[in-house]
Design a protein around this motif. Structure first.
Motif, PDB file in Angstrom:
ATOM      1  N   ARG A 112     -15.497   5.301   5.586  1.00  0.00           N
ATOM      2  CA  ARG A 112     -16.724   5.922   6.071  1.00  0.00           C
ATOM      3  C   ARG A 112     -17.834   5.841   5.025  1.00  0.00           C
ATOM      4  NH1 ARG A 112     -16.962   7.741  10.696  1.00  0.00           N
ATOM      5  NH2 ARG A 112     -19.079   8.428  10.220  1.00  0.00           N
ATOM      6  N   ALA A 113     -17.478   6.036   3.760  1.00  0.00           N
ATOM      7  CA  ALA A 113     -18.477   5.996   2.692  1.00  0.00           C
ATOM      8  C   ALA A 113     -18.941   4.579   2.394  1.00  0.00           C
ATOM      9  CB  ALA A 113     -17.915   6.639   1.427  1.00  0.00           C
ATOM     10  N   GLY A 114     -18.201   3.573   2.842  1.00  0.00           N
ATOM     11  CA  GLY A 114     -18.596   2.190   2.630  1.00  0.00           C
ATOM     12  C   GLY A 114     -18.267   1.646   1.256  1.00  0.00           C
ATOM     13  N   PHE A 115     -17.268   2.225   0.574  1.00  0.00           N
ATOM     14  CA  PHE A 115     -16.897   1.718  -0.744  1.00  0.00           C
ATOM     15  C   PHE A 115     -16.349   0.296  -0.633  1.00  0.00           C
ATOM     16  CE2 PHE A 115     -16.341   6.341  -1.773  1.00  0.00           C
ATOM     17  CZ  PHE A 115     -17.320   6.384  -2.749  1.00  0.00           C
ATOM     18  N   ASP A 116     -16.752  -0.531  -1.569  1.00  0.00           N
ATOM     19  CA  ASP A 116     -16.264  -1.906  -1.619  1.00  0.00           C
ATOM     20  C   ASP A 116     -14.863  -1.930  -2.224  1.00  0.00           C
ATOM     21  OD1 ASP A 116     -16.360  -4.662  -1.325  1.00  0.00           O
ATOM     22  OD2 ASP A 116     -17.191  -4.964  -3.332  1.00  0.00           O
ATOM     23  N   ARG A 117     -13.977  -2.755  -1.677  1.00  0.00           N
ATOM     24  CA  ARG A 117     -12.616  -2.948  -2.192  1.00  0.00           C
ATOM     25  C   ARG A 117     -11.841  -1.629  -2.244  1.00  0.00           C
ATOM     26  NH1 ARG A 117     -12.174  -4.369  -7.174  1.00  0.00           N
ATOM     27  NH2 ARG A 117     -10.413  -5.776  -6.975  1.00  0.00           N
ATOM     28  N   VAL A 118     -12.092  -0.749  -1.284  1.00  0.00           N
ATOM     29  CA  VAL A 118     -11.447   0.563  -1.292  1.00  0.00           C
ATOM     30  C   VAL A 118      -9.934   0.438  -1.192  1.00  0.00           C
ATOM     31  CG1 VAL A 118     -11.724   0.837   1.213  1.00  0.00           C
ATOM     32  CG2 VAL A 118     -11.463   2.850  -0.228  1.00  0.00           C
ATOM     33  N   GLU A 119      -9.455  -0.609  -0.511  1.00  0.00           N
ATOM     34  CA  GLU A 119      -8.006  -0.779  -0.369  1.00  0.00           C
ATOM     35  C   GLU A 119      -7.299  -1.002  -1.702  1.00  0.00           C
ATOM     36  OE1 GLU A 119     -10.132  -2.133   3.315  1.00  0.00           O
ATOM     37  OE2 GLU A 119     -10.283  -2.600   1.165  1.00  0.00           O
ATOM     38  N   MET A 120      -8.035  -1.477  -2.689  1.00  0.00           N
ATOM     39  CA  MET A 120      -7.442  -1.778  -3.997  1.00  0.00           C
ATOM     40  C   MET A 120      -7.561  -0.612  -4.973  1.00  0.00           C
ATOM     41  SD  MET A 120      -6.546  -4.841  -3.263  1.00  0.00           S
ATOM     42  CE  MET A 120      -6.004  -5.439  -4.878  1.00  0.00           C
ATOM     43  N   MET A 121      -8.217   0.454  -4.563  1.00  0.00           N
ATOM     44  CA  MET A 121      -8.481   1.556  -5.483  1.00  0.00           C
ATOM     45  C   MET A 121      -7.306   2.515  -5.563  1.00  0.00           C
ATOM     46  SD  MET A 121     -12.445   2.302  -4.365  1.00  0.00           S
ATOM     47  CE  MET A 121     -12.648   3.678  -5.504  1.00  0.00           C
ATOM     48  N   SER A 122      -7.177   3.166  -6.714  1.00  0.00           N
ATOM     49  CA  SER A 122      -6.158   4.194  -6.871  1.00  0.00           C
ATOM     50  C   SER A 122      -6.649   5.508  -6.285  1.00  0.00           C
ATOM     51  CB  SER A 122      -5.826   4.395  -8.355  1.00  0.00           C
ATOM     52  OG  SER A 122      -6.918   5.027  -9.016  1.00  0.00           O
ATOM     53  N   GLU A 123      -5.737   6.426  -6.113  1.00  0.00           N
ATOM     54  CA  GLU A 123      -6.104   7.742  -5.596  1.00  0.00           C
ATOM     55  C   GLU A 123      -7.119   8.426  -6.496  1.00  0.00           C
ATOM     56  OE1 GLU A 123      -4.034  12.089  -4.580  1.00  0.00           O
ATOM     57  OE2 GLU A 123      -2.789  10.318  -4.941  1.00  0.00           O
ATOM     58  N   THR A 124      -6.911   8.350  -7.814  1.00  0.00           N
ATOM     59  CA  THR A 124      -7.817   9.006  -8.765  1.00  0.00           C
ATOM     60  C   THR A 124      -9.209   8.404  -8.712  1.00  0.00           C
ATOM     61  OG1 THR A 124      -5.962   9.524 -10.230  1.00  0.00           O
ATOM     62  CG2 THR A 124      -8.179   9.617 -11.179  1.00  0.00           C
ATOM     63  N   GLN A 125      -9.284   7.065  -8.677  1.00  0.00           N
ATOM     64  CA  GLN A 125     -10.574   6.391  -8.638  1.00  0.00           C
ATOM     65  C   GLN A 125     -11.351   6.738  -7.362  1.00  0.00           C
ATOM     66  OE1 GLN A 125      -9.033   2.459  -8.904  1.00  0.00           O
ATOM     67  NE2 GLN A 125      -9.064   2.368 -11.144  1.00  0.00           N
ATOM     68  N   LEU A 126     -10.657   6.692  -6.244  1.00  0.00           N
ATOM     69  CA  LEU A 126     -11.333   6.966  -4.986  1.00  0.00           C
ATOM     70  C   LEU A 126     -11.715   8.436  -4.874  1.00  0.00           C
ATOM     71  CD1 LEU A 126     -12.378   6.053  -2.287  1.00  0.00           C
ATOM     72  CD2 LEU A 126     -10.067   6.268  -1.343  1.00  0.00           C
ATOM     73  N   GLN A 127     -10.874   9.315  -5.349  1.00  0.00           N
ATOM     74  CA  GLN A 127     -11.187  10.746  -5.277  1.00  0.00           C
ATOM     75  C   GLN A 127     -12.478  11.057  -6.021  1.00  0.00           C
ATOM     76  OE1 GLN A 127      -8.297  13.435  -7.051  1.00  0.00           O
ATOM     77  NE2 GLN A 127      -8.765  14.984  -5.521  1.00  0.00           N
ATOM     78  N   ALA A 128     -12.648  10.457  -7.207  1.00  0.00           N
ATOM     79  CA  ALA A 128     -13.869  10.692  -7.973  1.00  0.00           C
ATOM     80  C   ALA A 128     -15.092  10.170  -7.223  1.00  0.00           C
ATOM     81  CB  ALA A 128     -13.757  10.018  -9.346  1.00  0.00           C
ATOM     82  N   GLY A 129     -14.973   8.987  -6.624  1.00  0.00           N
ATOM     83  CA  GLY A 129     -16.093   8.429  -5.883  1.00  0.00           C
ATOM     84  C   GLY A 129     -16.441   9.248  -4.653  1.00  0.00           C
ATOM     85  N   LEU A 130     -15.422   9.737  -3.953  1.00  0.00           N
ATOM     86  CA  LEU A 130     -15.666  10.541  -2.761  1.00  0.00           C
ATOM     87  C   LEU A 130     -16.319  11.867  -3.104  1.00  0.00           C
ATOM     88  CD1 LEU A 130     -12.353   9.889  -0.783  1.00  0.00           C
ATOM     89  CD2 LEU A 130     -14.641   9.083  -0.166  1.00  0.00           C
ATOM     90  N   GLN A 131     -15.880  12.490  -4.168  1.00  0.00           N
ATOM     91  CA  GLN A 131     -16.475  13.762  -4.561  1.00  0.00           C
ATOM     92  C   GLN A 131     -17.934  13.588  -4.938  1.00  0.00           C
ATOM     93  OE1 GLN A 131     -13.819  15.225  -7.609  1.00  0.00           O
ATOM     94  NE2 GLN A 131     -12.439  16.151  -6.114  1.00  0.00           N
ATOM     95  N   ASP A 132     -18.262  12.456  -5.561  1.00  0.00           N
ATOM     96  CA  ASP A 132     -19.661  12.173  -5.875  1.00  0.00           C
ATOM     97  C   ASP A 132     -20.508  12.034  -4.610  1.00  0.00           C
ATOM     98  OD1 ASP A 132     -19.172  12.230  -8.570  1.00  0.00           O
ATOM     99  OD2 ASP A 132     -19.016  10.055  -8.800  1.00  0.00           O
ATOM    100  N   ARG A 133     -19.866  11.603  -3.532  1.00  0.00           N
ATOM    101  CA  ARG A 133     -20.575  11.430  -2.262  1.00  0.00           C
ATOM    102  C   ARG A 133     -20.510  12.672  -1.380  1.00  0.00           C
ATOM    103  NH1 ARG A 133     -21.815   6.299  -0.556  1.00  0.00           N
ATOM    104  NH2 ARG A 133     -22.938   7.473   1.047  1.00  0.00           N
ATOM    105  N   GLY A 134     -19.846  13.734  -1.824  1.00  0.00           N
ATOM    106  CA  GLY A 134     -19.805  14.984  -1.079  1.00  0.00           C
ATOM    107  C   GLY A 134     -18.753  15.063  -0.002  1.00  0.00           C
ATOM    108  N   PHE A 135     -17.737  14.197  -0.046  1.00  0.00           N
ATOM    109  CA  PHE A 135     -16.665  14.269   0.937  1.00  0.00           C
ATOM    110  C   PHE A 135     -15.690  15.382   0.579  1.00  0.00           C
ATOM    111  CE2 PHE A 135     -18.345  10.236   2.116  1.00  0.00           C
ATOM    112  CZ  PHE A 135     -17.938  10.010   3.423  1.00  0.00           C
ATOM    113  N   ALA A 136     -15.229  16.095   1.589  1.00  0.00           N
ATOM    114  CA  ALA A 136     -14.349  17.237   1.360  1.00  0.00           C
ATOM    115  C   ALA A 136     -12.968  16.760   0.928  1.00  0.00           C
ATOM    116  CB  ALA A 136     -14.241  18.075   2.627  1.00  0.00           C
ATOM    117  N   PRO A 137     -12.413  17.332  -0.152  1.00  0.00           N
ATOM    118  CA  PRO A 137     -11.083  16.931  -0.585  1.00  0.00           C
ATOM    119  C   PRO A 137      -9.967  17.620   0.189  1.00  0.00           C
ATOM    120  CG  PRO A 137     -11.985  18.533  -2.118  1.00  0.00           C
ATOM    121  CD  PRO A 137     -13.058  18.245  -1.103  1.00  0.00           C
TER     122      PRO A 137
END
Length: 404
Positions: free
Chosen positions: A159-184
């Motif tokens: 939904r956020a449109g992150f590039d290469r999201v499938e290759m990201m770790s949980e920690t990396q994606l969590q930080a990016g999502l929180q920066d975008r205001g997605f609820a954890p």
């Protein structure tokens, strides 16, 4: 609120992310390993016996699995054509059945009209960013599914449109999502329907969608039940309907005295809803332990699957003990005007004064009920939102979806 008080007192855009690929164990994407050694990073859908269904990002497939992309894209086009025909037929039937409502302002009916007009244009232009792929199970060597919290994060990443999201770790994606205001938290179901073409789905799945949409939209499809007492659950705590309260108290007192109704107390409500052409109802059931030290709340979606036949869809349950409440938990209830009105009404039925000790015990049960209701209803709302059609969002066309 009034309903709960009665029960208590009487019963006492893509954004590139520069990061290295995560190890398979850290990724948020499910992994499907094919027999030729290819690896698909995706989100696996509930499996059928002979096929594996998965959601994949179109750009990822075209880049990572070009040898399979052409066949999968062709499959996607055929599936979309069939799904559009089915969806249009189902929407027309739904619209016709809702004619019985006679409401001048029908949010669902208005949405159906707009969606039918939009379907012909929905598949034009650029493709949607996500698609569903179905492959024979015999072509699959292994499936590694992620825990639900990671699967939700992947949908949020899409939904956020992150590039290469499938290759990201949980920690990396969590930080990016929180920066975008997605609820954890677990309550956000992260729906992705608007990023996908209209899906091909079974009739049972469609009925669940329709029932969930109705239950979330129409205010007269929710009820609270305590034993043989059933009351509309409007969620409006701002007013006290004295006539309704008196009728409810009288009915419940009658049931406590043994005047048990001869038919299911929900039947009249379900018959009325069926006559209006709707198929979704939410019923919340409250139970208290014999010692009044524990409250259990179960809330469920009922789905009409055939004339006169209602089946339980998704359900949620929560239990709270009065001993686990904070010391000041009953104070807001004690000051509530609906509580005072209910007590006065009970006294007026000739049952004698509600003594302070009984009131305190009832208020404790009430506070526990409020907490259990909040837990169960929040969970059910998330379930309904994950399935329901999104009426509050304008239909996203392919060009818009690809840009998300």
């Amino acid at each position: 609120m009034m309903t709960n008080v009665l029960f208590i007192l009487i019963a006492l855009t893509p954004i590139p992310v520069k990061t290295g690929p995560a190890s398979p164990d850290d990724r948020v994407a499910d992994q499907v390993v094919l027999r030729d050694g290819s690896v698909v990073l995706c989100q696996v859908l509930p499996n059928h016996s002979d096929r594996v269904h998965m959601i994949v990002r179109r750009a990822w497939v075209e880049k990572r699995l070009p040898e399979r992309a052409a066949a999968w894209l062709h499959q996607d086009r055929l599936s979309r054509q069939r799904a559009l025909v089915d969806r249009a037929q189902r929407l027309r039937q739904w619209r016709q059945e809702r004619q019985g409502l006679g409401e001048p302002a029908d949010a669902i009916g208005s949405w159906i009209d707009a969606e039918l007009a939009h379907l012909d244009r929905r598949e034009a232009g650029e493709p949607f960013p996500l698609m569903v792929v179905s492959i024979p199970r015999r072509e699959v060597s292994r499936i590694d599914e992620q825990p639900e919290h990671r699967r939700r994060m992947l949908r949020q990443g899409w939904r956020a449109g992150f590039d290469r999201v499938e290759m990201m770790s949980e920690t990396q994606l969590q930080a990016g999502l929180q920066d975008r205001g997605f609820a954890p938290g677990a309550i956000d179901p992260a729906p992705i329907d608007d990023l996908l073409p209209v899906p091909a789905e079974s009739n049972r799945r469609w009925l669940a969608r329709r029932a969930s949409t109705e239950a979330l939209t129409d205010p007269d499809l929710r009820f609270s039940r305590f034993g043989d007492l059933v009351l509309p659950d409007s969620g409006d705590a701002g007013t006290v309907d004295q006539a309704q309260m008196a009728n409810a108290v009288g009915n419940l007192i009658g049931s406590l005295l043994g005047n048990t109704p001869g038919t299911d107390p929900m039947k009249a409500h379900l018959d009325r809803i069926e006559a209006s052409g709707r198929i979704g109802v939410v019923v919340t059931m409250l139970e208290t332990s014999p010692e009044f030290d524990r409250v259990a709340v179960e809330t469920a979606l009922l789905i009409r699957t055939a004339p006169g036949r209602w089946e339980t869809g998704t359900r949620r349950r929560a239990e709270v003990r009065t001993a686990d409440l904070p010391a000041n938990a009953i104070q807001p209830l004690a000051a509530d005007p609906q509580v005072r009105a209910a007590v006065q009404l009970l006294n007026g039925f000739g049952l004698g004064q509600v003594d302070p000790q009984s009131q305190q015990r009832g208020l404790a049960v009430g506070a526990a009920t409020q907490r259990a209701l909040g837990l169960a209803r929040s969970a059910l709302e998330a379930d309904l939102n994950s399935v329901a059609l999104r009426l509050n969002r304008a239909p996203i066309g392919p060009a818009d979806g690809a840009a998300r």
